[in-house]
Enzyme design. Sequence first.
Site, PDB file in Angstrom:
ATOM      1  N   CYS A   1       0.625  -1.163   0.079  1.00 40.05           N
ATOM      2  CA  CYS A   1       0.037   0.129  -0.069  1.00 40.05           C
ATOM      3  C   CYS A   1       0.988   1.255  -0.065  1.00 40.05           C
ATOM      4  CB  CYS A   1      -0.798  -0.119   1.352  1.00 40.05           C
ATOM      5  SG  CYS A   1      -2.028  -1.558   1.096  1.00 40.05           S
TER       6      CYS A   1
ATOM      7  N   HIS B   1      -2.737   6.898   3.389  1.00 40.40           N
ATOM      8  CA  HIS B   1      -3.614   5.874   2.954  1.00 40.40           C
ATOM      9  C   HIS B   1      -4.929   5.520   3.465  1.00 40.40           C
ATOM     10  CE1 HIS B   1      -4.114   1.588   1.615  1.00 40.40           C
ATOM     11  NE2 HIS B   1      -3.747   1.111   2.563  1.00 40.40           N
TER      12      HIS B   1
ATOM     13  N   ASN C   1     -10.389   0.055   0.934  1.00 42.50           N
ATOM     14  CA  ASN C   1      -8.972   0.030   0.654  1.00 42.50           C
ATOM     15  C   ASN C   1      -8.608  -0.260  -0.469  1.00 42.50           C
ATOM     16  OD1 ASN C   1      -6.554  -0.377   0.987  1.00 42.50           O
ATOM     17  ND2 ASN C   1      -6.340  -1.541   3.151  1.00 42.50           N
TER      18      ASN C   1
END
Length: 317
Positions: free
Chosen positions: A108, A242, A272
């Site tokens: 990520c 994030h 996500n």
Amino acid sequence: MKIIGTGRVHPSQVVTNDMLEKFLDTNDEWIKTRTGIAERRVISSERLEDLAAEASLKAIEDAGLTPADIDYIICSNVVNEYITPSLSCIIQGAIGARCACIDVNAACSGFIYALDMADDRLKSGKAKNILVVAAEEPTRMVDWSDRSLCVLFGDGAGAVVVTQGEGLLCSRLTTQSKVDCLHYVRTLEPTPYITKVENSAPMYMNGKEVFKTAVLSSSRDIKTLLSRAGLKPSDIKYYILHQANMRIIEAIANWLKLDMSYFPHNVDYCGNTSSASIPLLLDELAREGKLQKGDKILMSAFGAGFTTGACIIEWTK
Ligand code: ACO
């Protein structure tokens, strides 16, 4: 480097929490309270490479360039259907560019790693206009009968074009090997000589451990960068973090003693989206006219590895 164009593409299939209730022992209230997610965009008939190419073309157009002007492509990606060639290579062909390409997998945090690599390449004079694209389909890594994981993710592609300039004030990358905490393992083709036991398994995540590590490491990165840039928390216009979980974003906001207006988010309607989450959000803010020349933006990400990447940029468009 400085960012001169942005673009994004979401898959067309919207999956609400109510839709998940139809085949999982879960409910809207649990998902919203624990994660802040109400719905996510999930790949169905689309191919990730097509989403990535479209997002890239939008960023190139926004930069006032054509694919022929791009002289390096960096793609941040964890999984896609191709093991080889790289996704960046496929994107290059799809958009009609002719330049060297490379993929980076820092989970990520990959978009920040890719920006940092782009900055180095621009500084060395080896490239003039670099396409940085993050394309992710984490929904293909999880077991969709596992309610603790599949509710968390969404897919998408976000891209930026960067060129030489004074837009990157500082950056910080870290890696701390914690393979047990978060991983996704697939077996390769068998050979007559393989004697070890191998298993494919969907993504495993120790959610509580990741939660703790994410809050601590992102807070530490933010503190380090603010101090390095000589800025106080309120000097930053937006913290683009994030987008893994609203509770992580809120914990960081509390720690910085800032209200949530500093923390734009898309996790509530995108889930996500791994390394695509930051460029997806950046493009949304840019196209909604929420970024003005001179604004300082702090981007901070964490992911499997455990990796972290953070940077402060000045918006120069
Ligand atoms: N619906 C209903 N109940 C559920 C669900 C669900 N979807 N998922 C789990 N539960 C249950 C569990 O079974 C458990 O029940 P039990 O108490 O009877 O055993 C209970 O809810 C609590 O589960 P926990 O796992 O303890 O819930 P927690 O509050 O820790 O939240 C979560 C889980 C949301 C995953 C949280 O730990 C988290 O956000 N962690 C960080 C994850 C993250 O940021 N990942 C991304 C980083 S890396 C990357 O992006 C790939």
